[in-house]
Motif scaffolding. Structure first.
Motif, PDB file in Angstrom:
ATOM      1  N   ILE A 138      22.515  54.001  47.034  1.00 37.98           N
ATOM      2  CA  ILE A 138      21.150  54.540  47.156  1.00 37.98           C
ATOM      3  C   ILE A 138      20.795  55.384  45.935  1.00 37.98           C
ATOM      4  N   MET A 139      21.713  56.264  45.541  1.00 40.33           N
ATOM      5  CA  MET A 139      21.488  57.146  44.398  1.00 40.33           C
ATOM      6  C   MET A 139      22.785  57.256  43.609  1.00 40.33           C
ATOM      7  N   GLU A 140      22.676  57.187  42.281  1.00 45.04           N
ATOM      8  CA  GLU A 140      23.870  57.328  41.442  1.00 45.04           C
ATOM      9  C   GLU A 140      24.330  58.774  41.369  1.00 45.04           C
ATOM     10  N   LYS A 141      23.407  59.708  41.422  1.00 46.15           N
ATOM     11  CA  LYS A 141      23.767  61.122  41.377  1.00 46.15           C
ATOM     12  C   LYS A 141      22.899  61.882  42.374  1.00 46.15           C
ATOM     13  N   CYS A 142      23.443  62.097  43.555  1.00 44.68           N
ATOM     14  CA  CYS A 142      22.729  62.878  44.567  1.00 44.68           C
ATOM     15  C   CYS A 142      23.175  64.334  44.432  1.00 44.68           C
ATOM     16  N   ALA A 143      22.335  65.133  43.788  1.00 53.95           N
ATOM     17  CA  ALA A 143      22.695  66.517  43.483  1.00 53.95           C
ATOM     18  C   ALA A 143      22.810  67.375  44.737  1.00 53.95           C
ATOM     19  N   ASP A 144      22.133  66.972  45.811  1.00 55.00           N
ATOM     20  CA  ASP A 144      22.115  67.786  47.024  1.00 55.00           C
ATOM     21  C   ASP A 144      23.421  67.730  47.806  1.00 55.00           C
ATOM     22  N   LEU A 145      24.340  66.866  47.406  1.00 56.49           N
ATOM     23  CA  LEU A 145      25.592  66.732  48.160  1.00 56.49           C
ATOM     24  C   LEU A 145      26.659  67.726  47.719  1.00 56.49           C
ATOM     25  N   VAL A 146      26.498  68.341  46.544  1.00 56.51           N
ATOM     26  CA  VAL A 146      27.483  69.329  46.083  1.00 56.51           C
ATOM     27  C   VAL A 146      26.760  70.571  45.584  1.00 56.51           C
ATOM     28  N   GLN A 183      20.619  66.276  58.073  1.00 54.01           N
ATOM     29  CA  GLN A 183      21.787  65.416  57.891  1.00 54.01           C
ATOM     30  C   GLN A 183      22.452  65.662  56.541  1.00 54.01           C
ATOM     31  N   LEU A 184      21.629  65.674  55.499  1.00 50.45           N
ATOM     32  CA  LEU A 184      22.151  65.856  54.148  1.00 50.45           C
ATOM     33  C   LEU A 184      22.767  67.247  53.993  1.00 50.45           C
ATOM     34  N   LYS A 185      22.102  68.247  54.544  1.00 49.55           N
ATOM     35  CA  LYS A 185      22.623  69.621  54.457  1.00 49.55           C
ATOM     36  C   LYS A 185      23.945  69.751  55.189  1.00 49.55           C
ATOM     37  N   LEU A 186      24.077  69.035  56.287  1.00 50.40           N
ATOM     38  CA  LEU A 186      25.319  69.100  57.060  1.00 50.40           C
ATOM     39  C   LEU A 186      26.471  68.477  56.274  1.00 50.40           C
ATOM     40  N   ILE A 187      26.221  67.351  55.629  1.00 52.08           N
ATOM     41  CA  ILE A 187      27.257  66.720  54.800  1.00 52.08           C
ATOM     42  C   ILE A 187      27.660  67.663  53.663  1.00 52.08           C
ATOM     43  N   GLU A 188      26.662  68.244  52.993  1.00 53.10           N
ATOM     44  CA  GLU A 188      26.939  69.163  51.880  1.00 53.10           C
ATOM     45  C   GLU A 188      27.773  70.354  52.338  1.00 53.10           C
ATOM     46  N   LYS A 189      27.450  70.890  53.509  1.00 53.75           N
ATOM     47  CA  LYS A 189      28.180  72.038  54.045  1.00 53.75           C
ATOM     48  C   LYS A 189      29.645  71.673  54.315  1.00 53.75           C
ATOM     49  N   ASN A 190      29.858  70.504  54.907  1.00 56.77           N
ATOM     50  CA  ASN A 190      31.226  70.068  55.203  1.00 56.77           C
ATOM     51  C   ASN A 190      32.019  69.801  53.928  1.00 56.77           C
TER      52      ASN A 190
END
Length: 625
Positions: A311-319, A349-356
């Motif tokens: 979907i995205m090569e660099k999803c900045a919101d995940l880290v 959803q995205l925030k939860l993944i980033e938090k984990n």
């Protein structure tokens, strides 16, 4: 056969999508392949509930055919197909998604999820094609149908012939122009490149006729070309395999294949989470930092997949920023995708993944710190500055996450130590965590300000990076022990010595007042030093801005010329002090000379520029006469 019109809102959406939604035209192939994968998934699901349908996975595939002569590109699948009504409903109304309806009506299981949920991906074909033709035969119908459209003007549907169940989508490519070369989507290497970039982990084989070469029979140096059908995707992603099946070498090879870096990763993290939101992830902690890591050109982020589709090569919101060095990817079946797969909803959803992920990275770094100190120190040498910036950034919002990961050079251990290690060996009478700042360990070792603290046997942390003191000031304390610079006004060490110092200060009050007047606007005060043992003079700071912070701030562009409140400290036990007293009694001009020399010496010790080097050298010569 009559042409049917798209609804007005559908026409506007189609125009918007073609011109705006997708940032790169190549993603049209990703969307069409995903739709084909959906079609096979639907047939698989039907087979689970219908005894009359058998599903042998080996019989199902997606094929890409390029016809350079006629400038057409076809995507063929052996999936469930579409009836006339389904063609009308799914392709005739933009954003009417058959996949989404199918998912809502059925409980998808066995790891088969439907990728395309919002129905506009198919229309990405019009970014590269003037005419799109769909020929489809449904498993529920003996009659095949052809859907065809030239874009916003409408579409036609008519009966046609097709022997097998499935769908063929054929694109008549647009003519090349000065800005776009549409012929690139007919080249084998380019098609394989796009498949491997976006659709490498589609669970069904994606096939292409590929041109190869071989030695001619009976020849030693003459080659001939031949065409063979090849599967160009790898299908099973490493992150969906059991960890027990994989070796360290497998993870390292994947790191190299994905070009996450030219080094070897220090550590890999393989996550398989099945909770509020399901996702798999493989994360890497690199050995070396990229050449542009501490520059504005560096772009953080993890690769983001939805059910195996990039979907995205660099999803900045995940880290988070403080872990921006982490490489890798996340694949989730549960992410909400809006309009196109490039526009991800910034939701819970995205925030939860980033938090984990944030928690997992920290725990793995702490594990590395405890179990393989050499590796951790190598990591810290590359990325420690980023952790310290993370403590300082956002007004210290992440300081509790990062404080246990910090390390500083120790005056006693002569190596990097953690704050926990420092506090654990503090003597009972030690109130503070002491630190000293400077350009290097050797220079800090020689600082006059360290004498008293070192003489008491207390450990000192050496700060050599610009961010160090800013981070520690934001941290304030560690395990209820406050940080204290060896250059601060009150070291909080010896009360009896403080009383003696106060007495000396009072006895020489007039002398110090005179020196203070000589250094007007340069120092806040001149005082008897409590910290000096053998050195004659040093500078300390009152207030929140230390001398080291002054240097850092004023080295920045557009600085505000911020100054620390400097205090000139005099060692009254040094033989130099007797010369000051004698000059104060007999020769005030000589006292002025001594005062300026001592002040400039103190500046040099701190690594600050002498305000007037010529005057300073002349003053030194006067002393020699």
């Amino acid at each position: 056969m009559t042409t049917k019109e798209f609804k007005a809102e559908s026409k506007r959406l189609l125009e918007l999508m073609i011109n705006s939604i997708y940032s790169q035209r190549e993603v049209f192939l990703r969307e069409l392949i995903s739709n084909s994968s959906d079609a096979i998934d639907k047939l698989y699901y039907r087979a689970l509930t219908d005894d009359n349908i058998s599903f042998n996975k080996d019989d199902y595939y997606i094929k890409i055919e390029a016809d350079k002569e006629n400038r057409t590109l076809s995507i063929i699948d052996t999936g469930i197909g579409m009836t006339q009504e389904e063609l009308e409903n799914n392709l005739g109304t933009i954003a009417k998604s058959g996949s989404l309806a199918f998912k809502n009506e059925n409980e998808i299981k066995d790891g088969h999820d439907i990728i395309g949920q919002f129905g506009v991906g198919f229309y990405a074909a019009f970014m590269v094609a003037d005419v799109v033709t769909v020929i489809s035969k449904s498993i529920d119908s003996d009659q095949a149908y052809k859907w065809e459209s030239q874009g916003t003007e409408g579409y036609t549907i008519e009966p046609t012939s097709k022997d097998t169940v499935g769908t063929v989508i054929t694109l008549q490519l647009k003519e090349n122009n000065d800005d776009e070369n549409y012929d690139e989507f007919l080249e084998e290497y380019r098609l394989k490149e796009i498949v491997r970039k976006y659709s490498d982990f589609i669970r069904y084989p994606i096939k292409m006729d590929v041109t190869e070469s071989k030695l001619k029979e009976g020849s030693e140096d003459e080659y001939e070309e031949y065409v063979e059908e090849q599967t160009v995707n790898s299908m099973v992603p490493i992150w969906k395999k059991n960890k027990s099946e994989l070796t360290d070498e497998d993870y390292e090879n994947f790191y190299q294949e994905k070009r996450f870096g030219f080094d070897k990763p220090l550590k890999h993290i393989h996550l398989s989470v099945d909770g509020t939101i399901r996702y798999n992830a493989i994360l890497y902690i690199p050995e070396n930092r990229p050449f542009d890591y501490y520059s504005q050109d560096y772009e953080k982020g993890l690769e983001l997949y939805s059910n195996g589709v990039l979907i995205m090569e660099k999803c900045a919101d995940l880290v988070p920023d403080h872990f921006s060095f982490v490489k890798g990817l996340v694949d989730s079946e549960d992410l909400s995708l809006n309009i196109s797969r490039e526009m991800l909803q910034h939701d819970r959803q995205l925030k939860l993944i980033e938090k984990n992920i944030n928690k997992k990275i920290k725990s793995q770094l702490l594990s590395l710190q405890r179990e393989d100190r050499d590796k951790y120190e190598k990591f810290y040498d590359a990325f420690g500055r980023q952790l310290k910036f993370g403590v300082y950034n956002e007004f210290g919002a992440n300081k509790d996450v990062l404080k246990d990961l910090l390390m500083f050079y120790s005056s006693k251990e002569k190596k990097l130590v953690t704050l926990d290690e420092y506090v654990s060996r503090m003597p009972e009478d030690q109130k503070y965590i002491y630190y000293a700042t400077g350009d290097s360990y050797d220079k800090i070792e020689k600082l006059p300000q360290t004498e008293l603290v070192a003489d008491k046997g207390y450990e000192i942390l050496y700060f050599t990076e610009e961010i160090d003191e800013f981070a520690i000031r934001m941290l304030v304390n560690y395990k209820e022990k406050e940080f204290k610079s060896v250059s601060s006004g009150d070291l909080g060490i010896d009360e009896e010595e403080s009383k003696e110092t106060e007495t000396k200060q009072e006895e020489n009050k007039d002398l110090f007042e005179h020196m203070k007047k000589v250094l007007e606007n340069k120092v806040k005060d001149v005082r008897v030093s409590k910290r000096l043992k053998t050195h004659p003079v040093c500078l300390s700071a009152d207030g929140e801005i230390s001398i080291e912070m002054e240097k850092v701030i004023n080295a920045m562009p557009d600085n505000q010329n911020i100054k620390a409140d400097k205090v000139l400290e005099i060692n009254t036990d040094h033989e130099m002090f007797q010369a000051l007293q004698k000059a104060f009694e007999n020769d005030k001009s000589k006292l002025d000379l001594y005062t300026n020399i001592l002040y400039n010496q103190a500046l040099l010790i701190e690594g600050l520029p002498v305000e007037d080097p010529v005057e300073f050298t002349n003053n030194m010569c006067k002393v020699m006469v």
